[in-house]
Each structure stands twice: as structure tokens, then as C-alpha cells.
Scaffold this motif. Structure first.
Motif, mmCIF file in Angstrom:
data_model
loop_
_atom_site.group_PDB
_atom_site.id
_atom_site.type_symbol
_atom_site.label_atom_id
_atom_site.label_comp_id
_atom_site.label_asym_id
_atom_site.label_seq_id
_atom_site.Cartn_x
_atom_site.Cartn_y
_atom_site.Cartn_z
ATOM 1 N N LEU A 1 0.874 -1.284 0.081
ATOM 2 C CA LEU A 1 -0.029 -0.042 -0.120
ATOM 3 C C LEU A 1 0.981 1.241 -0.133
ATOM 4 C CD1 LEU A 1 -2.873 -0.781 2.368
ATOM 5 C CD2 LEU A 1 -2.896 -1.007 0.166
ATOM 6 N N LYS A 2 0.481 2.188 -0.439
ATOM 7 C CA LYS A 2 1.007 3.670 -0.647
ATOM 8 C C LYS A 2 0.074 4.724 -0.014
ATOM 9 C CE LYS A 2 4.269 3.055 -4.336
ATOM 10 N NZ LYS A 2 5.105 3.690 -5.244
ATOM 11 N N GLY A 3 0.633 5.649 0.241
ATOM 12 C CA GLY A 3 0.032 6.726 0.713
ATOM 13 C C GLY A 3 0.117 8.204 0.281
ATOM 14 N N MET A 4 -0.914 8.854 0.032
ATOM 15 C CA MET A 4 -0.799 10.106 -0.694
ATOM 16 C C MET A 4 -1.375 11.295 0.516
ATOM 17 S SD MET A 4 -1.933 11.308 -4.301
ATOM 18 C CE MET A 4 -0.418 10.261 -5.123
ATOM 19 N N LYS A 5 -0.750 12.223 0.610
ATOM 20 C CA LYS A 5 -1.059 13.586 1.583
ATOM 21 C C LYS A 5 -1.076 14.706 0.775
ATOM 22 C CE LYS A 5 -0.164 13.116 6.021
ATOM 23 N NZ LYS A 5 0.631 13.086 7.055
ATOM 24 N N SER A 28 -1.632 -1.229 -7.321
ATOM 25 C CA SER A 28 -1.856 -2.292 -8.487
ATOM 26 C C SER A 28 -3.352 -1.882 -9.048
ATOM 27 C CB SER A 28 -1.576 -3.662 -8.240
ATOM 28 O OG SER A 28 -2.638 -3.900 -7.192
ATOM 29 N N ALA A 29 -4.033 -1.208 -8.200
ATOM 30 C CA ALA A 29 -5.414 -1.037 -8.513
ATOM 31 C C ALA A 29 -5.707 0.273 -9.177
ATOM 32 C CB ALA A 29 -6.212 -1.300 -7.435
ATOM 33 N N PRO A 32 -1.377 6.871 -9.392
ATOM 34 C CA PRO A 32 -1.361 8.045 -8.534
ATOM 35 C C PRO A 32 -2.076 9.183 -9.093
ATOM 36 C CG PRO A 32 0.992 6.820 -8.971
ATOM 37 C CD PRO A 32 -0.028 6.384 -9.832
ATOM 38 N N ALA A 33 -2.037 9.098 -10.241
ATOM 39 C CA ALA A 33 -2.800 10.562 -10.844
ATOM 40 C C ALA A 33 -4.345 10.499 -10.243
ATOM 41 C CB ALA A 33 -2.750 10.632 -12.436
ATOM 42 N N GLN A 34 -4.711 9.019 -10.457
ATOM 43 C CA GLN A 34 -6.198 8.723 -10.037
ATOM 44 C C GLN A 34 -6.456 9.354 -8.505
ATOM 45 O OE1 GLN A 34 -6.274 4.634 -11.347
ATOM 46 N NE2 GLN A 34 -8.487 5.252 -12.250
ATOM 47 N N VAL A 35 -5.395 8.877 -7.820
ATOM 48 C CA VAL A 35 -5.481 9.222 -6.244
ATOM 49 C C VAL A 35 -5.339 10.751 -5.937
ATOM 50 C CG1 VAL A 35 -4.487 8.680 -4.242
ATOM 51 C CG2 VAL A 35 -4.506 7.019 -5.610
ATOM 52 N N GLU A 36 -4.278 11.449 -6.606
ATOM 53 C CA GLU A 36 -4.415 12.827 -6.700
ATOM 54 C C GLU A 36 -5.585 13.509 -7.014
ATOM 55 O OE1 GLU A 36 -1.416 16.173 -8.376
ATOM 56 O OE2 GLU A 36 -0.622 14.194 -8.567
ATOM 57 N N LEU A 72 -18.007 10.438 1.570
ATOM 58 C CA LEU A 72 -16.846 9.932 1.427
ATOM 59 C C LEU A 72 -16.790 8.484 0.849
ATOM 60 C CD1 LEU A 72 -13.724 10.416 1.689
ATOM 61 C CD2 LEU A 72 -13.795 9.627 4.078
ATOM 62 N N MET A 73 -17.842 7.896 1.550
ATOM 63 C CA MET A 73 -18.071 6.263 0.861
ATOM 64 C C MET A 73 -18.555 6.336 -0.547
ATOM 65 S SD MET A 73 -17.851 3.657 1.812
ATOM 66 C CE MET A 73 -17.800 2.691 3.299
ATOM 67 N N GLN A 74 -19.467 7.400 -0.995
ATOM 68 C CA GLN A 74 -19.919 7.565 -2.256
ATOM 69 C C GLN A 74 -18.693 7.796 -3.098
ATOM 70 O OE1 GLN A 74 -22.574 10.662 -2.811
ATOM 71 N NE2 GLN A 74 -22.989 9.954 -4.971
ATOM 72 N N ARG A 75 -17.819 8.796 -2.684
ATOM 73 C CA ARG A 75 -16.780 9.213 -3.673
ATOM 74 C C ARG A 75 -15.788 8.202 -3.596
ATOM 75 N NH1 ARG A 75 -19.008 12.925 -6.567
ATOM 76 N NH2 ARG A 75 -19.926 14.645 -5.555
ATOM 77 N N MET A 76 -15.362 7.348 -2.741
ATOM 78 C CA MET A 76 -14.653 6.235 -2.751
ATOM 79 C C MET A 76 -15.022 5.195 -3.708
ATOM 80 S SD MET A 76 -13.329 6.181 1.300
ATOM 81 C CE MET A 76 -12.671 4.430 1.149
ATOM 82 N N GLU A 77 -16.292 5.065 -3.876
ATOM 83 C CA GLU A 77 -16.869 3.786 -4.595
ATOM 84 C C GLU A 77 -16.577 4.429 -6.027
ATOM 85 O OE1 GLU A 77 -20.919 3.451 -3.213
ATOM 86 O OE2 GLU A 77 -20.113 1.978 -1.465
ATOM 87 N N GLU A 78 -16.930 5.691 -6.270
ATOM 88 C CA GLU A 78 -16.917 6.337 -7.447
ATOM 89 C C GLU A 78 -15.400 6.603 -8.288
ATOM 90 O OE1 GLU A 78 -18.821 10.129 -6.953
ATOM 91 O OE2 GLU A 78 -20.662 9.138 -7.593
ATOM 92 N N VAL A 79 -14.228 6.569 -7.311
ATOM 93 C CA VAL A 79 -13.142 6.864 -7.718
ATOM 94 C C VAL A 79 -12.514 6.274 -8.699
ATOM 95 C CG1 VAL A 79 -11.707 5.338 -5.906
ATOM 96 C CG2 VAL A 79 -10.699 7.611 -6.424
ATOM 97 N N SER A 80 -12.734 4.968 -8.544
ATOM 98 C CA SER A 80 -12.130 4.172 -9.901
ATOM 99 C C SER A 80 -12.657 4.626 -11.251
ATOM 100 C CB SER A 80 -12.165 2.450 -9.877
ATOM 101 O OG SER A 80 -13.423 2.059 -9.783
ATOM 102 N N TYR A 81 -13.974 4.645 -11.201
ATOM 103 C CA TYR A 81 -14.477 5.149 -12.403
ATOM 104 C C TYR A 81 -14.233 6.669 -12.883
ATOM 105 C CZ TYR A 81 -18.037 6.643 -15.736
ATOM 106 O OH TYR A 81 -19.008 7.152 -16.871
ATOM 107 N N LEU A 82 -14.624 7.630 -11.818
ATOM 108 C CA LEU A 82 -14.343 8.934 -12.129
ATOM 109 C C LEU A 82 -12.948 9.338 -12.186
ATOM 110 C CD1 LEU A 82 -16.984 10.378 -9.433
ATOM 111 C CD2 LEU A 82 -17.132 10.314 -11.955
ATOM 112 N N GLY A 83 -12.160 8.732 -11.448
ATOM 113 C CA GLY A 83 -10.583 8.588 -11.726
ATOM 114 C C GLY A 83 -10.093 8.537 -13.193
ATOM 115 N N LYS A 84 -10.452 7.196 -13.533
ATOM 116 C CA LYS A 84 -10.189 7.026 -15.007
ATOM 117 C C LYS A 84 -10.604 8.204 -16.044
ATOM 118 C CE LYS A 84 -9.869 2.036 -14.465
ATOM 119 N NZ LYS A 84 -10.185 0.824 -14.756
ATOM 120 N N MET A 85 -11.991 8.670 -15.558
ATOM 121 C CA MET A 85 -12.381 9.539 -16.683
ATOM 122 C C MET A 85 -11.475 11.040 -16.365
ATOM 123 S SD MET A 85 -15.012 8.779 -18.518
ATOM 124 C CE MET A 85 -15.674 10.060 -18.850
#
Length: 172
Positions: A1-5, A28-29, A32-36, A72-85
Motif C-alpha cells: 500500500l502507498k499513501g498520498m497526503k 496495482s489497482a 497515482p494520478a487517480q489518487v491525486e 466520502l464512502m460514495q466518492r470512494m466507490e466512484e474513484v476508480s470510474y471517475l478517476g479514470k475519467m
């Protein structure tokens, strides 16, 4: 796991407040740009809460959990889709900027080519004027040399005649 602050600094009447927004992710999932991008969205979403909700500013550790956990829970569920977008949108924006810059460079290049063409035309015109004037000067110099030659030839002939003719005439 990695962390970003990410830290948000806020100055208000009470002094400096530092908001620290962090995320731990599996590289792996997610990229970093998605997390940022996710963290930046959380910063934007929490702006209203940070400004108006006293529990956020003055509450104890985890005081905002009740109000913000569902969001926050809703945004975390959307992160992979919205992050890719968001990544695709960021890439599209980057490409737009590159293309805009390329178009600017092409236009500048076209202007430079036009300027060079104008200068080449001016130089060609000046070269033809120089050639024409140099021919005129050459002809003038030839005429001047011819005149000098004629005057010199006449003077030599007259001098020879003055010296040679009287003895010939006296001998006759």
C-alpha cells in the motif's frame, strides 16, 4: 500500500488552520494520478464544510465523521470510474494545450516565412537595382577612359607633330 497526503492551509480570525487530507491506496489497482485527482475532489467537496460547520473546525478528532462519512464512502466507490475519467480528461486537456501550442508555433513559423519572403524580395529588388547601376557606372567609366585616351592620344600626336613636322618642312 502507498499513501498520498495533501495539506490545505487556511488563515482566519482564529489563526492558521492546516487541513491534512490523506489517502492510502493499492498501486496495482489505482494510478497515482487517480489518487491525486480523488484528493483534489475531496478538498473541493470539503470546502463548504470547512468554512461553515463548527464541528469541522473546533470538534475533536473524527468529529466530522458523522456528517461526511456517507459522502466520502460514495466518492470512494466512484474513484476508480471517475478517476479514470478524470485521467482521460486530464490527458485530453494536456493534448489540447499541446495542439494549441503547436498551432501557435505553426502560425509564428508562417509569419517568419512571410517575413523572410518579403526580405528576399527586397534583396532581389535591391540586387537588380545594384546590377543596373553598376552597368551604368561601368559604361560611364568606359566613356571616361575613352575620353582620356582620346585626349592623351591627341596630345601625343600633337606633340609628335610639333617636334617632327618643323624639321620635315624645313628640309623641303
Amino acid at each position: 500500500l502507498k499513501g498520498m497526503k495533501f495539506h490545505v492551509y487556511e488563515h482566519n480570525m482564529d489563526g492558521l488552520i492546516i487541513w491534512s487530507i490523506s489517502a492510502v491506496y493499492d498501486p496495482s489497482a489505482l494510478e497515482p494520478a487517480q489518487v491525486e485527482s480523488f484528493i483534489h475532489k475531496i478538498v473541493t467537496i470539503t470546502e463548504v464544510f470547512r468554512e461553515s460547520d463548527p464541528a469541522w473546525k473546533y470538534g475533536s478528532h473524527g468529529a466530522a465523521q458523522k456528517t461526511f462519512a456517507p459522502i466520502l464512502m460514495q466518492r470512494m466507490e466512484e474513484v476508480s470510474y471517475l478517476g479514470k475519467m478524470a485521467m482521460v480528461n486530464d490527458q485530453v486537456e494536456a493534448l489540447k494545450q499541446i495542439m494549441a501550442r503547436n498551432i501557435e508555433l505553426i502560425l509564428e513559423r508562417g509569419e517568419k516565412i512571410e517575413n523572410m519572403k518579403d526580405k528576399a524580395d527586397q534583396l532581389s529588388h535591391m540586387a537588380s537595382i545594384f546590377k543596373k547601376r553598376s552597368k551604368q557606372v561601368k559604361r560611364q567609366m568606359l566613356w571616361q577612359n575613352a575620353k582620356h585616351g582620346l585626349v592623351l592620344g591627341t596630345a601625343i600626336t600633337a606633340g609628335v607633330a610639333v617636334v617632327v613636322v618643323p624639321p620635315i618642312v624645313a628640309a623641303l
